[in-house]
Scaffold this motif. Structure first.
Motif, mmCIF file in Angstrom:
data_model
loop_
_atom_site.group_PDB
_atom_site.id
_atom_site.type_symbol
_atom_site.label_atom_id
_atom_site.label_comp_id
_atom_site.label_asym_id
_atom_site.label_seq_id
_atom_site.Cartn_x
_atom_site.Cartn_y
_atom_site.Cartn_z
ATOM 1 N N SER A 35 -25.634 -9.156 48.382
ATOM 2 C CA SER A 35 -26.593 -10.211 48.727
ATOM 3 C C SER A 35 -28.036 -9.709 48.718
ATOM 4 N N GLY A 38 -30.340 -10.645 45.873
ATOM 5 C CA GLY A 38 -31.152 -11.859 45.923
ATOM 6 C C GLY A 38 -32.580 -11.570 46.332
ATOM 7 N N THR A 91 -21.550 -14.418 51.379
ATOM 8 C CA THR A 91 -22.879 -14.119 50.813
ATOM 9 C C THR A 91 -23.865 -15.273 51.061
ATOM 10 N N GLY A 95 -27.416 -14.618 52.500
ATOM 11 C CA GLY A 95 -28.590 -15.180 51.832
ATOM 12 C C GLY A 95 -29.529 -15.844 52.826
#
Length: 163
Positions: A35, A38, A91, A95
């Motif tokens: 994650s 991101g 995830t 996030g």
């Protein structure tokens, strides 16, 4: 004699359970690391194309992905694929955490409720697999025995060919 067998079975089951717990911890640490990609991706997107910061964050993203790909293969070797993928839903929660921590994004009540539902779904899915584990363990043992038989037959054939 019978008592020793029962004690050995209990030790094996507790080891299996502790190994599963460790495996789930590793899985979730891996998903947390995944994650982080991101963050790298969003940060790279905010940089001028092909500038040093863009290349740095993009490269970091690729490095994380490479480590993730190798570690993911090790996870799915030890867990059922359906279980591993069900846990991947976490995830979404990571996030949200990274969005707040790194980018000061706002979290609405609906997002929190959705995250709780995701986590509950993962827990329920994982618990459902535990109740089916005696049959799954028996099937896995049979598969391992069959695989061992096939390997020994292949080894025997290889030895005959070598002669």
């Amino acid at each position: 004699m019978k008592q020793n067998t029962i004690q050995n079975e209990m030790i094996t089951k507790s080891q299996t359970k502790s190994q599963k717990v460790k495996l789930y911890i590793v899985l979730h640490l891996l998903l947390m690391m995944f994650s982080v990609m991101g963050i790298c991706s969003k940060t790279a997107a905010n940089q001028e194309f092909m500038s040093f910061p863009f290349i740095f964050y993009y490269g970091l993203m690729l490095a994380i992905l490479a480590v993730y790909a190798v570690a993911w293969q090790q996870i799915i070797k030890r867990l059922p694929l359906t279980t591993a993928f069900a846990n991947k839903a976490v995830t979404v929660v990571w996030g949200m955490v990274w969005g707040v921590v790194a980018f000061r994004e706002q979290i609405s009540l609906n997002k929190v409720i959705g995250s709780v539902i995701i986590i509950l779904g993962i827990v329920l899915y994982s618990k459902a697999g535990e109740s089916e584990s005696p049959q799954a363990e028996e099937a896995e043992t049979q598969l391992e025995d069959t695989t061992a038989d096939v390997r020994s037959m292949q080894t025997g054939e290889s030895e005959k060919e070598a002669r």
